[in-house]
Design an enzyme around this catalytic site. Structure first.
Site, PDB file in Angstrom:
ATOM      1  N   ASN A   1      40.814  49.803  39.083  1.00 19.84           N
ATOM      2  CA  ASN A   1      40.225  49.992  37.749  1.00 19.84           C
ATOM      3  C   ASN A   1      39.149  51.086  37.804  1.00 19.84           C
ATOM      4  O   ASN A   1      38.131  50.924  38.466  1.00 19.84           O
ATOM      5  CB  ASN A   1      39.614  48.658  37.301  1.00 19.84           C
TER       6      ASN A   1
ATOM      7  N   TYR B   1      45.540  36.022  37.357  1.00 15.33           N
ATOM      8  CA  TYR B   1      46.358  37.226  37.539  1.00 15.33           C
ATOM      9  C   TYR B   1      47.723  37.053  36.855  1.00 15.33           C
ATOM     10  O   TYR B   1      48.254  37.990  36.255  1.00 15.33           O
ATOM     11  CB  TYR B   1      46.536  37.531  39.034  1.00 15.33           C
TER      12      TYR B   1
ATOM     13  N   GLU C   1      27.695  35.944  32.815  1.00 19.12           N
ATOM     14  CA  GLU C   1      28.382  35.740  31.539  1.00 19.12           C
ATOM     15  C   GLU C   1      28.461  34.264  31.172  1.00 19.12           C
ATOM     16  O   GLU C   1      28.459  33.914  29.984  1.00 19.12           O
ATOM     17  CB  GLU C   1      29.779  36.374  31.597  1.00 19.12           C
TER      18      GLU C   1
ATOM     19  N   CYS D   1      37.622  43.716  34.669  1.00 23.39           N
ATOM     20  CA  CYS D   1      38.532  43.165  35.680  1.00 23.39           C
ATOM     21  C   CYS D   1      37.866  42.020  36.448  1.00 23.39           C
ATOM     22  O   CYS D   1      38.550  41.245  37.116  1.00 23.39           O
ATOM     23  CB  CYS D   1      39.009  44.258  36.637  1.00 23.39           C
ATOM     24  N   HIS D   2      36.528  41.908  36.322  1.00 25.81           N
ATOM     25  CA  HIS D   2      35.844  40.779  36.973  1.00 25.81           C
ATOM     26  C   HIS D   2      36.199  39.453  36.298  1.00 25.81           C
ATOM     27  O   HIS D   2      35.908  38.392  36.836  1.00 25.81           O
ATOM     28  CB  HIS D   2      34.324  40.996  36.976  1.00 25.81           C
TER      29      HIS D   2
END
Lengths: 160, 198
Positions: free
Chosen positions: B160, B137, B195, B168-169
């Site tokens: 979001n 963050y 991912e 945002c993940h």
């Protein structure tokens, strides 16, 4: 707060289609339904938040049905079918034909009250006249439908 | 009780479906379809996707309550909202490819009208965090031009409007733990694993 128009279509689409079919017959009902909902979508953002949506839609459908009906009287008809005597076994199309054969006032009263669930007073605003006259027209129309085809398999009607 | 012949009260679902399709086409042709939406199944639950004619405007998880999301769009943007699956086919296809591990970035027109100010700056920065990578963050706050606004970055992520597409993940706590997520902590873990594995 105003709900998404999709919910209006889902909630009222079936009743408006029955009203259009009663007013115009199966062929023109789809055009009237489509024109009703496009017009409603156009006007929707300005509709009062506390408006009676069903009455609003029936008011639009009423006007569209008159427009489509007028256009059809100018259009040359194909072959007119000879009237047939009431059959013993009644199919769905014949029940709908009986609705179409009702006088205008009775057909409107039956469609708007029993198909769309509008109170008589609301219908009187749409069609003109007063609530008592609409009530009588709805009762007379229903009586005719029953006399011709009987009150076969039944579904509970709308609120009075 | 008054009884009507059942034929007069039946509903033909096929006919109504056909009429609905026609309504969507007529509405679009008349410039009256302000927001089109559909849902897409995914490993993290059903996703609501909604678009204006400018582009994709909203992606929402099931846990965010699709009905509530649509009601909020009706309030904030326009109530002229219709379910129009065909208009969102490219979005659905790209999301399916993403979850299949065959797509690493989205190629979609986006409508940013649901975010503004610093939150929008944060979302812009998130678009530059690549697939499979993460930032804290604090790093995002610095990247978005205000290193002290760590808390505001959290708010920007939590609100979001374009989850998954604006990643945002990929924002995690500086201690390496995942942190919160609009789709739930489990969904965030699933996305980060997806991912990392691809």
């Amino acid at each position: 707060m105003k709900q998404p128009f999709e919910q209006i279509v889902a909630a009222h689409g079936p009743a408006v289609l029955r009203v259009c079919r009663a007013m115009l017959g199966v062929q023109d009902a789809e055009d009237a339904w489509s024109e009703t909902f496009v017009a409603a979508l156009r006007a929707y953002p300005e509709l009062a938040a506390d408006a009676n949506v069903e009455a609003w839609l029936v008011t639009i459908a009423h006007r569209k049905a008159i427009d489509v009906g007028r256009a059809n009287t100018r259009r040359p008809m194909a072959v007119a079918e000879p009237p047939e005597p009431p059959p013993v076994a009644v199919d769905d199309d014949q029940v709908w034909a009986a609705v179409r054969d009702l006088p205008d006032r009775q057909r409107e009263a039956v469609a708007y009250h029993w198909f769309a669930g509008l109170p008589y007073a609301e219908i009187a605003v749409i069609t003109g006249g007063n609530a008592d006259a609409v009530r009588r027209a709805a009762a007379d129309g229903l009586k005719t439908l029953r006399r011709v085809y009987g009150a076969t398999p039944t579904t509970k009607g709308a609120r009075s | 009780m008054t009884e009507l012949p059942a034929a007069l009260l039946q509903t033909d679902e096929n006919q109504l479906a056909r009429l609905h399709t026609r309504l969507v086409a007529d509405a679009a042709a008349s410039g009256l379809l302000d927001i089109a939406y559909r849902t897409v199944d995914s490993p993290v639950g059903s996703l609501l996707v909604a678009a204006s004619d400018r582009g994709l405007m909203k992606v929402a998880f099931e846990v965010q309550d699709h009905d509530a999301v649509l009601a909020a769009l009706a309030e904030k943007v326009s109530p002229r909202i219709l379910r129009a699956p065909g208009r969102l086919d490219p979005v659905a296809r790209q999301l399916e490819e993403y979850f299949a591990g065959t797509r690493r970035s989205f190629d979609l027109e986006l409508d940013w009208s649901l975010s503004s100010g610093f939150r929008r700056q944060v979302l812009d920065h998130l678009m530059r965090i690549g697939y499979g990578r993460t930032e804290s963050y604090a790093e995002v706050a610095a990247g978005a031009g205000n290193p002290k606004a760590v808390r505001a970055v959290g708010t920007a992520c939590a609100t979001n409007p374009l989850v998954l597409v604006v990643p945002c993940h990929r924002v995690v706590r500086s201690d390496g733990s995942a942190g919160g997520y609009a789709g739930g902590v489990q969904a965030k873990a699933t996305l980060l694993e997806l991912e990392a594995a691809a």
